[in-house]
Scaffold this motif. Structure first.
Motif, PDB file in Angstrom:
ATOM      1  N   THR A  12       0.827  -1.198   0.000  1.00  0.00           N
ATOM      2  CA  THR A  12       0.000   0.000   0.000  1.00  0.00           C
ATOM      3  C   THR A  12       0.867   1.256   0.000  1.00  0.00           C
ATOM      4  O   THR A  12       2.028   1.224   0.397  1.00  0.00           O
ATOM      5  N   SER A  13       0.257   2.348  -0.433  1.00  0.00           N
ATOM      6  CA  SER A  13       0.915   3.653  -0.441  1.00  0.00           C
ATOM      7  C   SER A  13      -0.146   4.734  -0.318  1.00  0.00           C
ATOM      8  O   SER A  13      -1.256   4.573  -0.825  1.00  0.00           O
ATOM      9  N   THR A  14       0.200   5.814   0.323  1.00  0.00           N
ATOM     10  CA  THR A  14      -0.715   6.962   0.372  1.00  0.00           C
ATOM     11  C   THR A  14      -0.495   7.883  -0.818  1.00  0.00           C
ATOM     12  O   THR A  14      -1.258   8.818  -1.021  1.00  0.00           O
ATOM     13  N   LYS A  15       0.549   7.603  -1.631  1.00  0.00           N
ATOM     14  CA  LYS A  15       0.906   8.479  -2.756  1.00  0.00           C
ATOM     15  C   LYS A  15       0.271   8.061  -4.077  1.00  0.00           C
ATOM     16  O   LYS A  15      -0.367   8.866  -4.742  1.00  0.00           O
ATOM     17  N   ASP A  19       3.870   4.086  -6.580  1.00  0.00           N
ATOM     18  CA  ASP A  19       4.643   4.046  -5.346  1.00  0.00           C
ATOM     19  C   ASP A  19       4.393   2.741  -4.591  1.00  0.00           C
ATOM     20  O   ASP A  19       5.323   2.160  -4.019  1.00  0.00           O
ATOM     21  N   ALA A  20       3.162   2.253  -4.596  1.00  0.00           N
ATOM     22  CA  ALA A  20       2.851   0.981  -3.934  1.00  0.00           C
ATOM     23  C   ALA A  20       3.611  -0.162  -4.596  1.00  0.00           C
ATOM     24  O   ALA A  20       4.153  -1.038  -3.911  1.00  0.00           O
ATOM     25  N   GLU A  23       7.385   0.195  -3.643  1.00  0.00           N
ATOM     26  CA  GLU A  23       7.597  -0.213  -2.253  1.00  0.00           C
ATOM     27  C   GLU A  23       7.478  -1.725  -2.094  1.00  0.00           C
ATOM     28  O   GLU A  23       8.248  -2.349  -1.370  1.00  0.00           O
ATOM     29  N   HIS A  54      -5.623   5.488   0.639  1.00  0.00           N
ATOM     30  CA  HIS A  54      -4.417   4.794   0.186  1.00  0.00           C
ATOM     31  C   HIS A  54      -4.710   3.923  -1.026  1.00  0.00           C
ATOM     32  O   HIS A  54      -5.838   3.567  -1.299  1.00  0.00           O
TER      33      HIS A  54
END
Length: 67
Positions: A12-15, A19-20, A23, A54
């Motif tokens: 997961t990513s908040t961006k 990005d997820a 990561e 997210h």
């Protein structure tokens, strides 16, 4: 001859979705040796208050098995 294994992970990513994915691959590479590819199986978002909280991706990560 090479033998590979595929495992599924979730990241997961908040961006962003990108990005997820980044990561997820970086984290998988810390635990799994010889990671050679990954593909996005699913993607989704979690919404809170009418906005995206997210981004989530499920990745199929391929790594080569050692002899």
């Amino acid at each position: 001859m090479s033998i590979a294994r595929v495992t599924e992970i979730s990241a997961t990513s908040t961006k962003s979705f990108e990005d997820a994915v980044t990561e997820g691959v970086e984290r998988a590479s810390k635990t799994l040796r010889n990671v050679v590819s990954a593909w996005v199986k699913e993607q989704s978002v979690k919404v809170e208050g009418g906005k995206i909280a997210h981004y989530q991706v499920n990745l199929m990560v391929t790594f080569l098995l050692e002899d």
